[in-house]
Design an enzyme around this catalytic site. Structure first.
Site, PDB file in Angstrom:
ATOM      1  CD  GLU A  48      92.032  90.548  32.012  1.00  0.00           C
ATOM      2  OE1 GLU A  48      91.329  91.375  32.630  1.00  0.00           O
ATOM      3  OE2 GLU A  48      91.649  89.392  31.756  1.00  0.00           O
ATOM      4  CG  ASN A  52      90.667  96.820  33.680  1.00  0.00           C
ATOM      5  OD1 ASN A  52      89.782  95.997  33.849  1.00  0.00           O
ATOM      6  ND2 ASN A  52      91.786  96.815  34.384  1.00  0.00           N
ATOM      7  NE  ARG A 107      82.956  93.300  33.223  1.00  0.00           N
ATOM      8  CZ  ARG A 107      83.259  92.884  32.021  1.00  0.00           C
ATOM      9  NH1 ARG A 107      84.303  92.127  31.821  1.00  0.00           N
ATOM     10  NH2 ARG A 107      82.513  93.215  31.007  1.00  0.00           N
TER      11      ARG A 107
END
Length: 148
Positions: A48, A52, A107
């Site tokens: 994650e 990002n 997203r």
């Protein structure tokens, strides 16, 4: 706490490197003999954070992602994922579940929430125009000694 080993790697913000970062983190922490669940949690959190940086930090540009992992004698794993991307104007807002700057690409806005749920602690520091640093820690369970 005493650091017993440390890994520092830098890689370009290519989407293919998300899986590399996840695998590198799992391989490095293996020396502490974590449980399967602990490995899965850490891999997910790293995934994650790196995603990002790629998707939001660098957007449609290329840049370097820096990953630093420290292992301590008390079985704590400290992971720092840093980029030199666009930065986050409002970290508090960005950390709210479902917040996203990229809704047209489906997203979900759950990245920070996932990281918080899989790690014991998470801290985000960001400066607009200079980048973002995500620091996550997880204390691994004691090593069980199998009898037999």
């Amino acid at each position: 706490m005493e650091i017993i080993n440390e890994l520092r790697i830098t890689f370009p913000s290519l989407s293919a490197n998300e899986s590399f970062a996840r695998a590198a983190a799992a391989a490095f922490i293996a020396q502490l003999n974590p449980t399967y669940e602990e490995v899965a949690d850490i891999k997910c959190a790293v995934s994650e954070a790196v995603t990002n940086a790629i998707v939001h930090g660098y957007r449609d540009t290329m840049g370097d992602i820096f990953m630093n992992i420290k292992l301590t004698a008390d079985r704590t794993v400290r992971i720092e994922i840093r980029d030199r991307g666009c930065g986050i104007p409002d970290v508090t807002e960005a950390m709210k579940p479902l917040f996203t700057t990229d809704p047209e690409n489906e997203r979900s806005g759950m990245g920070f929430t996932v990281m918080e749920n899989f790690m014991d602690k998470m801290k985000v520091i960001s400066t607009v125009g200079k980048g973002t640093k995500v620091t996550m820690t997880k204390r691994l369970s004691p090593v069980s000694r199998m009898k037999g």
